[in-house]
Design an enzyme around this catalytic site. Structure first.
Site, PDB file in Angstrom:
ATOM      1  CG  ASP A  10     -23.187 -37.947  21.202  1.00 49.04           C
ATOM      2  OD1 ASP A  10     -23.725 -36.798  20.405  1.00 49.04           O
ATOM      3  OD2 ASP A  10     -22.110 -38.140  21.257  1.00 49.04           O
ATOM      4  CG  ASP A  58     -17.219 -38.546  25.379  1.00 49.57           C
ATOM      5  OD1 ASP A  58     -17.112 -39.581  26.195  1.00 49.57           O
ATOM      6  OD2 ASP A  58     -17.280 -38.741  24.126  1.00 49.57           O
TER       7      ASP A  58
END
Ligand code: AMP
Ligand code: MG
Length: 496
Positions: free
Chosen positions: A257, A247
């Site tokens: 991220d 993800d």
């Protein structure tokens, strides 16, 4: 103001959930990236901090925004979680930038969404500043990554192990589609949605592939190639992502991220910083293997689209996975050959030469960034017109970074012999790929600690410095130095 054109919101309902940001108490602008805003053609007054804070905290919704949280799944440390989704991120919308590229503008930490599970939908100041610094450092280094548009303090506390100051981070991405987005639908057997998503990604990121014989196989291959190239770039900068869950891997090829990520100080291929990575799954050296593993997960999602005959589909997917390995090797060699000053196509023996240096660095606990920068200086000093003393000083400066330095000393004649086989001054090339400055872990910590105490100036300095990492910037010389032992950061936290 924001010329939103929200293509993701037009995808079927099961792709996302409409959700409004939850207003915060007292938004105060921490930082606004005016240059990026211009690239995005946002008409915003950089001097109107209260208005920027209102938009970028989520307190005021810019017109045309259709805020939503995206649905996705993902393998977290190898374990499949069928429903993750944006638990604390809200997509404001998409704009088309000055180069015609569609980009997402997303608030991170703007309140709960239907995907929040037990989370509060908020972000703490520390991780927000870290993501800001590292995003902009990646941009400065020229490594594909999401960008930082703004950071806003919320004036609210967030409960973690202790109560921490809250903040919202504003992220810009080529898109937020992840491998986990495909997994979300594939795990439900929703092949129609997988196809819709694949068509969307081709249209948005790989429009040329629409004409391919097998567009979905071409898509898998293209995503795979971009990731192989990206990870080679990470290794070249000493970057450890830290949470390469599916993800957290985009299909656009941008790094996304920045949680417990970190840059190497001394070179150790098995280095792990993240406190939650107990097994070292995402260690520096494991990143290409994990990248390939993640691509295999994407391949599984796409199988029904690759070929009506399952065996043939699997065979095609395996071909892509094999190509990932080859592409990574080639990209790695290309990145590191340039780092040691090999200008043209690498020779078969160049891999060994690079390994000789890396093993000298490992044994000599040499700083990754400084070693390559000093080698660049040595290449400049090695030119015939330069005084002998200058060369000796540059050589001493290089070797001093190693303890012991005997392997580094034996590397030098091999390296010089290799460079003697090519024409011209390679020191400029080397300086352009070997940064003087990276956002060092201890400097990021310093910036966060100071900001928590109300002093944003170390953060400001670091953000300014990382924008131009390949130039010697005397005013930021202190930021180029390796940590002293007591300054060394041993662990990083995702801080969610
Ligand atoms: P990350 O580790 O940031 O990639 O997040 C993994 C998953 O946890 C994603 O689905 C996030 O949206 C979710 N998540 C992380 N932090 C929070 C939070 N504070 N509140 C709600 N969801 C969160
Ligand atoms: Mg994530």
């Amino acid at each position: 103001m924001f010329n939103f054109d929200n293509s993701y919101a037009r995808l079927p309902e099961r792709f996302h959930a409409a959700v409004f940001p939850e207003p915060v108490e007292a938004p105060v602008l921490i930082k606004f990236n005016a240059t990026l805003a211009q690239e995005l053609r946002l008409q915003l007054d950089a001097d109107d901090a209260p208005r920027l804070a209102a938009f970028f905290s989520g307190n005021v919704l810019p017109s045309g925004s259709e805020p939503l949280a995206m649905a996705y799944a993902g393998h977290q440390f190898g374990n499949f979680v069928p429903r993750l989704g944006d638990g604390r991120a809200i997509l404001l919308g998409e704009v088309v930038d000055d180069k015609g590229v569609r980009r997402d503008i997303q608030l991170k930490g703007a309140g709960p969404t239907p995907y929040s599970r037990r989370g509060d939908g908020r972000a703490a100041l520390g991780p927000v500043l870290r993501e800001y610094i590292v995003s902009e450092a990646m941009a400065g280094l020229g490594i594909p990554a999401t960008r930082a548009l703004a950071a806003v303090a919320t004036g609210e506390g967030v409960q973690r192990e202790t109560v921490l100051p809250g903040a919202v981070f504003v992220r810009v991405a080529a898109s937020h589609v992840r491998i986990g987005t495909f997994q979300y639908f594939a795990a439900q057997g929703d092949t129609e949605a997988v196809r819709t998503l694949a068509d969307y990604v081709i249209d948005r990121h790989y429009p040329d592939l629409a004409q391919a014989d097998n567009p979905y196989l071409a898509l898998l291959d293209a995503v795979s190639m971009r990731q192989a190239d990206l990870i080679a770039r990470w290794l070249g900068a000493g970057f450890i992502h830290g949470v390469m869950n599916t993800d957290n891997m985009t299909v656009s090829g941008e790094t996304i991220d920045f949680g417990p990520c970190a840059f190497l100080d001394d070179y150790d291929p098995m280095k792990v910083f993240s406190s939650i990575d107990q097994q070292g799954r995402y260690a520096y050296r494991n990143q290409p293997g994990i990248g390939q593993w993640n691509i295999a997960r994407l391949a599984e999602c796409l199988l029904p689209l690759l070929d009506g005959d399952e065996e043939k589909a699997v065979e095609a997917a395996n071909g892509v996975l094999k190509a990932f390995g080859e592409r990574f090797q080639a990209a790695w060699l290309s990145v590191f050959a340039k780092k040691i000053g090999i200008a043209g196509t690498p020779d078969p023996g160049d891999g060994d030469l690079i390994q000789a240096l890396l093993s000298a660095m490992q044994e000599g606990r040499a700083d990754f960034t400084l070693t390559f920068r000093r080698l660049s200086a040595l290449a400049a000093a090695d030119r015939s017109e330069v005084e002998a003393q200058v060369r000796l000083d540059a050589e001493a400066a290089f070797l001093e970074g190693f303890a012991p330095w005997d392997k580094a000393e034996s590397f030098l004649p091999l390296w010089r012999a290799r460079l003697a086989r090519q024409e011209g001054d390679v020191s400029v090339l080397m300086r352009g790929v070997n940064p003087a400055l990276i956002p060092r872990n201890h400097r990021i910590e310093d910036a966060i600690t100071a900001a928590m105490a109300g002093d944003l100036s170390p953060f400001e300095r670091l953000v300014a410095a990382v924008a131009d990492p390949y130039t010697d910037q005397p005013e930021f010389a202190a930021l180029t130095q390796a940590p002293r032992d007591e300054e060394r950061v041993l662990r990083t936290f995702c801080g969610t």
